[in-house]
Write a protein that holds these residues in place. Structure first.
Motif, PDB file in Angstrom:
ATOM      1  N   LYS A 179       0.830  -1.204   0.000  1.00 10.19           N
ATOM      2  CA  LYS A 179       0.000   0.000   0.000  1.00 10.19           C
ATOM      3  C   LYS A 179       0.866   1.255   0.000  1.00 10.19           C
ATOM      4  O   LYS A 179       0.593   2.213  -0.733  1.00 10.19           O
ATOM      5  CB  LYS A 179      -0.924  -0.021   1.220  1.00 10.19           C
ATOM      6  N   LEU A 180       1.906   1.262   0.835  1.00 17.58           N
ATOM      7  CA  LEU A 180       2.797   2.419   0.910  1.00 17.58           C
ATOM      8  C   LEU A 180       3.503   2.642  -0.426  1.00 17.58           C
ATOM      9  O   LEU A 180       3.567   3.782  -0.929  1.00 17.58           O
ATOM     10  CB  LEU A 180       3.827   2.213   2.025  1.00 17.58           C
ATOM     11  N   ALA A 181       4.030   1.585  -1.005  1.00 19.24           N
ATOM     12  CA  ALA A 181       4.748   1.721  -2.271  1.00 19.24           C
ATOM     13  C   ALA A 181       3.832   2.234  -3.378  1.00 19.24           C
ATOM     14  O   ALA A 181       4.231   3.074  -4.190  1.00 19.24           O
ATOM     15  CB  ALA A 181       5.360   0.378  -2.667  1.00 19.24           C
ATOM     16  N   GLN A 182       2.597   1.748  -3.409  1.00 17.78           N
ATOM     17  CA  GLN A 182       1.658   2.210  -4.430  1.00 17.78           C
ATOM     18  C   GLN A 182       1.321   3.682  -4.233  1.00 17.78           C
ATOM     19  O   GLN A 182       1.225   4.448  -5.207  1.00 17.78           O
ATOM     20  CB  GLN A 182       0.382   1.372  -4.403  1.00 17.78           C
ATOM     21  N   ALA A 183       1.166   4.098  -2.967  1.00 19.46           N
ATOM     22  CA  ALA A 183       0.866   5.504  -2.682  1.00 19.46           C
ATOM     23  C   ALA A 183       2.010   6.412  -3.120  1.00 19.46           C
ATOM     24  O   ALA A 183       1.786   7.496  -3.675  1.00 19.46           O
ATOM     25  CB  ALA A 183       0.582   5.680  -1.190  1.00 19.46           C
ATOM     26  N   ILE A 184       3.243   5.973  -2.878  1.00 16.55           N
ATOM     27  CA  ILE A 184       4.413   6.753  -3.320  1.00 16.55           C
ATOM     28  C   ILE A 184       4.439   6.829  -4.841  1.00 16.55           C
ATOM     29  O   ILE A 184       4.609   7.902  -5.430  1.00 16.55           O
ATOM     30  CB  ILE A 184       5.713   6.115  -2.787  1.00 16.55           C
ATOM     31  N   SER A 185       4.252   5.685  -5.482  1.00 19.57           N
ATOM     32  CA  SER A 185       4.278   5.624  -6.941  1.00 19.57           C
ATOM     33  C   SER A 185       3.222   6.532  -7.558  1.00 19.57           C
ATOM     34  O   SER A 185       3.470   7.233  -8.543  1.00 19.57           O
ATOM     35  CB  SER A 185       4.071   4.179  -7.396  1.00 19.57           C
ATOM     36  N   ASP A 186       2.025   6.561  -6.960  1.00 19.93           N
ATOM     37  CA  ASP A 186       0.932   7.389  -7.475  1.00 19.93           C
ATOM     38  C   ASP A 186       1.252   8.880  -7.375  1.00 19.93           C
ATOM     39  O   ASP A 186       0.765   9.676  -8.184  1.00 19.93           O
ATOM     40  CB  ASP A 186      -0.356   7.090  -6.713  1.00 19.93           C
ATOM     41  N   LEU A 187       2.051   9.263  -6.378  1.00 16.82           N
ATOM     42  CA  LEU A 187       2.379  10.669  -6.182  1.00 16.82           C
ATOM     43  C   LEU A 187       3.555  11.131  -7.039  1.00 16.82           C
ATOM     44  O   LEU A 187       3.748  12.336  -7.222  1.00 16.82           O
ATOM     45  CB  LEU A 187       2.697  10.933  -4.708  1.00 16.82           C
ATOM     46  N   CYS A 188       4.335  10.196  -7.540  1.00 16.08           N
ATOM     47  CA  CYS A 188       5.519  10.568  -8.318  1.00 16.08           C
ATOM     48  C   CYS A 188       5.126  11.192  -9.656  1.00 16.08           C
ATOM     49  O   CYS A 188       4.232  10.704 -10.357  1.00 16.08           O
ATOM     50  CB  CYS A 188       6.393   9.338  -8.568  1.00 16.08           C
ATOM     51  N   GLN A 189       5.837  12.245  -9.994  1.00 18.43           N
ATOM     52  CA  GLN A 189       5.630  12.902 -11.293  1.00 18.43           C
ATOM     53  C   GLN A 189       6.549  12.318 -12.362  1.00 18.43           C
ATOM     54  O   GLN A 189       6.334  12.528 -13.553  1.00 18.43           O
ATOM     55  CB  GLN A 189       5.893  14.403 -11.148  1.00 18.43           C
ATOM     56  N   GLN A 190       7.577  11.608 -11.913  1.00 20.86           N
ATOM     57  CA  GLN A 190       8.545  10.994 -12.815  1.00 20.86           C
ATOM     58  C   GLN A 190       8.396   9.470 -12.748  1.00 20.86           C
ATOM     59  O   GLN A 190       7.939   8.930 -11.744  1.00 20.86           O
ATOM     60  CB  GLN A 190       9.978  11.393 -12.420  1.00 20.86           C
ATOM     61  N   PRO A 191       8.777   8.750 -13.792  1.00 19.05           N
ATOM     62  CA  PRO A 191       8.622   7.288 -13.787  1.00 19.05           C
ATOM     63  C   PRO A 191       9.562   6.614 -12.778  1.00 19.05           C
ATOM     64  O   PRO A 191      10.717   7.009 -12.632  1.00 19.05           O
ATOM     65  CB  PRO A 191       8.973   6.888 -15.220  1.00 19.05           C
ATOM     66  N   ILE A 192       9.041   5.626 -12.081  1.00 20.83           N
ATOM     67  CA  ILE A 192       9.848   4.817 -11.172  1.00 20.83           C
ATOM     68  C   ILE A 192       9.499   3.345 -11.390  1.00 20.83           C
ATOM     69  O   ILE A 192       8.483   3.025 -12.003  1.00 20.83           O
ATOM     70  CB  ILE A 192       9.644   5.182  -9.688  1.00 20.83           C
ATOM     71  N   ILE A 193      10.360   2.479 -10.886  1.00 13.24           N
ATOM     72  CA  ILE A 193      10.122   1.033 -10.949  1.00 13.24           C
ATOM     73  C   ILE A 193       9.715   0.564  -9.553  1.00 13.24           C
ATOM     74  O   ILE A 193      10.424   0.812  -8.578  1.00 13.24           O
ATOM     75  CB  ILE A 193      11.390   0.290 -11.408  1.00 13.24           C
ATOM     76  N   ASN A 194       8.587  -0.110  -9.465  1.00 15.28           N
ATOM     77  CA  ASN A 194       8.090  -0.581  -8.174  1.00 15.28           C
ATOM     78  C   ASN A 194       8.255  -2.101  -8.080  1.00 15.28           C
ATOM     79  O   ASN A 194       7.507  -2.859  -8.692  1.00 15.28           O
ATOM     80  CB  ASN A 194       6.621  -0.203  -8.001  1.00 15.28           C
ATOM     81  N   LEU A 195       9.264  -2.527  -7.327  1.00 20.46           N
ATOM     82  CA  LEU A 195       9.521  -3.961  -7.136  1.00 20.46           C
ATOM     83  C   LEU A 195       9.007  -4.466  -5.786  1.00 20.46           C
ATOM     84  O   LEU A 195       9.327  -5.591  -5.396  1.00 20.46           O
ATOM     85  CB  LEU A 195      11.025  -4.240  -7.240  1.00 20.46           C
ATOM     86  N   THR A 196       8.234  -3.666  -5.089  1.00 20.56           N
ATOM     87  CA  THR A 196       7.748  -4.063  -3.769  1.00 20.56           C
ATOM     88  C   THR A 196       6.931  -5.351  -3.863  1.00 20.56           C
ATOM     89  O   THR A 196       5.976  -5.448  -4.647  1.00 20.56           O
ATOM     90  CB  THR A 196       6.889  -2.947  -3.157  1.00 20.56           C
TER      91      THR A 196
END
Length: 347
Positions: free
Chosen positions: A223-240
């Protein structure tokens, strides 16, 4: 005087968890192996931790399933019933570990010094480390090696990573300058703010770094990782939740810098020689910070512990923690950016 003047035949290590503390212990046990290569070593650990130490060279791992309770203890005792060790290194300050130790036969049962011991460990050991002024957990673990007669100067780690794990990490890092953010501590109040994780991720991307999020498959971490990813304006990789412990270790090894609160991945990264920017508010970074990067920690622990305890840090008990879900908000984005800038300038 050292407990042994020559290599003992066998040692049993009792350190069940957690990942960070197991990382500290690995460096000590491997120092013992290097000094006494003929000594047979058995390590009793938890199921998750066994993923990390299960294939360490020269160590026989016995898994304790804490969820099985007393039945899990009996399983360990059954596996070890025909063994009597020269020494048991009781390296965990927990009542469960002390109960488990009762079924492990050893001539010498070495525990922490009296000023570090708690939860009954003093009662189930017959040899004790000298009183310690060391602050960091790893330095206290190192006292076990020295007490046995093994010199210990600085920690070294040899954690084998297979080709599959290395290829996994290479597939994501792809030779790019990479920041890994491991946002979740063991308790949510010890996490930094979600929007600031996103902001530092965006800042790192703007500075030319690739950003990877990592963490366990625990629902709160996902949940935390998804919330961070949703707020990012730049692309990131989510391996959580998408890595095994060894795959995560390989990703941390391939990274250039890691940002994390007091958590297992921060210490895993240290074992791989990767720079860590630790975010600390609830525990003393001098005690539990990333061992090789204590100078890069961003900490508000000092101000909060003095405020809460109304005493100087020097007068507080070794493991004094700060309480409250407001603490981590005092770590500013600017302070973390400043530490990241220092690292980037050296890449």
């Amino acid at each position: 005087m050292a407990l042994f003047t020559a290599a003992p035949n066998s040692l049993c290590v009792l350190r069940l968890s957690a990942i960070g503390d197991v990382c500290h212990a690995i460096s000590v046990i491997q120092a013992i192996q290097d000094y006494w290569p003929s000594t047979k070593i058995t390590w009793v650990c938890g199921k998750i931790e066994a993923q990390l130490i299960g294939d360490l060279p020269g160590i026989d791992v016995v898994i304790f399933d804490k969820k099985a309770g007393f039945a899990g203890m009996r399983q360990v005792w059954s596996k070890l019933k025909n063994q009597r060790f020269d020494t048991l290194l009781h390296m965990q300050l927990a009542l469960r570990a002390s109960m488990l130790s009762l079924g492990i036969k050893a001539k010498y049962r070495v525990g922490f010094s009296k000023n570090r011991s708690k939860e009954g460990q003093w009662l189930v050991t017959n040899r004790h480390l000298p009183s310690s002024n060391s602050i960091h957990v790893l330095d206290n673990f190192a006292e076990f090696a020295r007490y046995l007669g093994v010199p210990f100067e600085s920690p070294q780690w040899n954690i084998p990573l297979g080709e599959a794990e290395l290829d996994f990490a290479k597939g994501y890092c792809q030779g790019k300058k990479t920041l890994v953010i491991s946002p979740a501590a063991s308790k949510d109040e010890r996490n930094w703010l979600t929007d600031r994780y996103a902001a530092i991720a965006d800042y790192a991307t703007e500075q030319g770094l690739q950003v990877i999020l990592c963490g366990s498959p625990a629902p709160r971490e996902l949940k935390l990782a998804q919330a961070i990813s949703d707020l990012c304006q730049q692309p990131i990789i989510n391996l959580t939740g998408k890595t095994s412990l060894k795959q995560l270790t390989a990703v941390l090894a391939a990274a250039d810098v890691v940002i994390a609160p007091d958590s297992g991945p921060a210490h895993l990264a240290t074992t791989q020689g990767t720079t860590v920017i630790g975010l600390y508010g609830h525990s003393n970074p001098k005690r539990t910070g990333p061992y090789n990067d204590l100078d890069k920690v961003v900490s508000v622990y000092e101000q909060h512990v003095v405020q809460q305890q109304q005493k100087p840090i020097e007068q507080l008990a070794w493991a004094t923690r700060v309480k409250g879900d407001h603490v981590m908000q005092d770590i500013t984005l600017a302070a973390v950016q400043a530490e990241l800038d220092k690292v980037i300038s050296q890449l």
